[in-house]
Design an enzyme around this catalytic site. Sequence first.
Site, PDB file in Angstrom:
ATOM      1  N   HIS A   1      -9.565   0.622   5.317  1.00 57.49           N
ATOM      2  CA  HIS A   1      -7.955   1.296   6.271  1.00 57.49           C
ATOM      3  C   HIS A   1      -8.222   1.610   7.452  1.00 57.49           C
ATOM      4  CE1 HIS A   1      -3.861   2.297   6.324  1.00 57.49           C
ATOM      5  NE2 HIS A   1      -3.965   1.147   6.311  1.00 57.49           N
TER       6      HIS A   1
ATOM      7  N   GLU B   1      -6.687   4.412   8.173  1.00 58.88           N
ATOM      8  CA  GLU B   1      -6.411   6.195   7.014  1.00 58.88           C
ATOM      9  C   GLU B   1      -7.244   6.301   6.807  1.00 58.88           C
ATOM     10  OE1 GLU B   1      -2.999   5.403   5.650  1.00 58.88           O
ATOM     11  OE2 GLU B   1      -1.971   5.088   7.456  1.00 58.88           O
TER      12      GLU B   1
ATOM     13  N   SER C   1       3.773  -2.469   9.793  1.00 59.12           N
ATOM     14  CA  SER C   1       5.392  -2.163  10.657  1.00 59.12           C
ATOM     15  C   SER C   1       5.604  -3.686  10.530  1.00 59.12           C
ATOM     16  CB  SER C   1       5.718  -1.980  11.823  1.00 59.12           C
ATOM     17  OG  SER C   1       5.364  -0.970  12.435  1.00 59.12           O
TER      18      SER C   1
ATOM     19  N   GLY D   1       2.444   1.603  10.764  1.00 56.86           N
ATOM     20  CA  GLY D   1       3.715   2.959  10.736  1.00 56.86           C
ATOM     21  C   GLY D   1       3.734   3.636  12.048  1.00 56.86           C
TER      22      GLY D   1
ATOM     23  N   GLU E   1      -5.506  -5.447  10.580  1.00 57.73           N
ATOM     24  CA  GLU E   1      -4.360  -3.816  11.013  1.00 57.73           C
ATOM     25  C   GLU E   1      -4.300  -3.483  12.427  1.00 57.73           C
ATOM     26  OE1 GLU E   1      -2.580  -3.158   6.909  1.00 57.73           O
ATOM     27  OE2 GLU E   1      -3.513  -2.065   6.800  1.00 57.73           O
TER      28      GLU E   1
ATOM     29  N   GLY F   1       2.794  -1.092   3.549  1.00 58.03           N
ATOM     30  CA  GLY F   1       3.155   0.248   3.890  1.00 58.03           C
ATOM     31  C   GLY F   1       4.595   1.028   3.387  1.00 58.03           C
ATOM     32  N   GLY F   2       5.279   0.960   4.572  1.00 57.31           N
ATOM     33  CA  GLY F   2       6.714   2.133   4.613  1.00 57.31           C
ATOM     34  C   GLY F   2       7.083   0.449   3.832  1.00 57.31           C
TER      35      GLY F   2
ATOM     36  N   ASN G   1       0.796  -1.270  -0.306  1.00 57.07           N
ATOM     37  CA  ASN G   1       0.322   0.262  -0.337  1.00 57.07           C
ATOM     38  C   ASN G   1       0.924   1.314  -0.204  1.00 57.07           C
ATOM     39  OD1 ASN G   1      -1.951   2.032   0.762  1.00 57.07           O
ATOM     40  ND2 ASN G   1      -2.184   1.725   2.355  1.00 57.07           N
ATOM     41  N   TRP G   2       0.766   2.159  -1.039  1.00 61.21           N
ATOM     42  CA  TRP G   2       2.109   2.682  -1.201  1.00 61.21           C
ATOM     43  C   TRP G   2       1.293   4.203  -0.699  1.00 61.21           C
ATOM     44  CZ3 TRP G   2       3.823   2.090  -6.566  1.00 61.21           C
ATOM     45  CH2 TRP G   2       4.469   1.230  -7.022  1.00 61.21           C
ATOM     46  N   LYS G   3       0.132   4.205  -0.102  1.00 57.74           N
ATOM     47  CA  LYS G   3      -0.350   5.529   0.608  1.00 57.74           C
ATOM     48  C   LYS G   3      -0.435   6.761  -0.493  1.00 57.74           C
ATOM     49  CE  LYS G   3      -0.140   2.724   4.401  1.00 57.74           C
ATOM     50  NZ  LYS G   3       0.157   3.376   6.404  1.00 57.74           N
TER      51      LYS G   3
HETATM   52  P1  PGA Z   1       3.188  -0.071   7.651  1.00 58.41           P
HETATM   53  O1  PGA Z   1       1.834   0.210   6.843  1.00 58.41           O
HETATM   54  O2  PGA Z   1       3.808  -1.432   6.918  1.00 58.41           O
HETATM   55  O3  PGA Z   1       4.156   0.942   7.689  1.00 58.41           O
HETATM   56  O4  PGA Z   1       2.257  -0.236   8.864  1.00 58.41           O
HETATM   57  C1  PGA Z   1       0.909  -0.830   6.955  1.00 58.41           C
HETATM   58  C2  PGA Z   1      -0.943  -0.434   6.725  1.00 58.41           C
HETATM   59  O5  PGA Z   1      -1.148   0.653   6.768  1.00 58.41           O
HETATM   60  O6  PGA Z   1      -1.287  -0.697   5.500  1.00 58.41           O
END
Ligand code: PGA
Length: 249
Positions: A94, A96, A212, A172, A166, A233-234, A9-11
């Site tokens: 998600h 967010e 993470s 993150g 999640e 994510g990251g 997920n590149w956000k």
């Molecule tokens: P993260 O994000 O790996 O940066 O913790 C995970 C996600 O939001 O899917």
Amino acid sequence: MRKQIVAGNWKMNNDLAQTEALITELKKQTKTSNAAVMVAPTFTNLWQAYQSLKGSNIEVIAQNMHFAKNGAYTGEVSASMLKSVGVNTVILGHSERREYFNETDDMLAKKVDAALESGMNIIFCFGEVLEDRKSGNHEKVVEEQIKNALFHLDSSSFFNIVLAYEPVWAIGTGETATPEQAQDMHAFIRKTLANKYGANVAETVSILYGGSVKPNNAQEIFSKPDVDGGLIGGASLNAEDFFAIANAF
Ligand code: PGA
């Protein structure tokens, strides 16, 4: 055997040039595991990413969509628009989206229906915040999120749904659920599904862990019997790290 999936997920990262550069790096990597690999660029880069990755073993997916087919929803994108640029899978729910854009379970139920009606696959996300975990309410919260958005569906819909647990406190933050915490929750989710839809459905739905996941912890997390992959994510913004995770089965 359930499908193993590693989705990036590149956000809201990477403009067009950066997206192309990351895809060029991704194409240099080799996949040694059986996991299906997916990446979710931002809307403006989906078409380019789709063109660049056509013929590779990486699927381009979307981070979100609206529930309406079309109309006066300024700034939104529909399922048919996604499909028209080659996207057949969408991430919904998600944390967010829930936190910053006020997406509720009701809204997500509508998005799930709209995606399924359009023949799309869904990665459906949910997870508890830190207070829920501390107060021991994490299972209850997760159960409600799943029930409210998904339990109006018939069992055949679950052929097109992947779940992603999640824990919000691990997204993150560099803090990961322990492999045991992930396994316990995934087993609970599978039991929740089995109670409603029966063991067959519960055993076929892939459940991803997100929060993470990094090259140095992926293998241990993915080794757990009810963890079928990850939503990353990251670490998905670096091609080498992302493939190290995709190959960690
Ligand atoms: P993260 O994000 O790996 O940066 O913790 C995970 C996600 O939001 O899917």
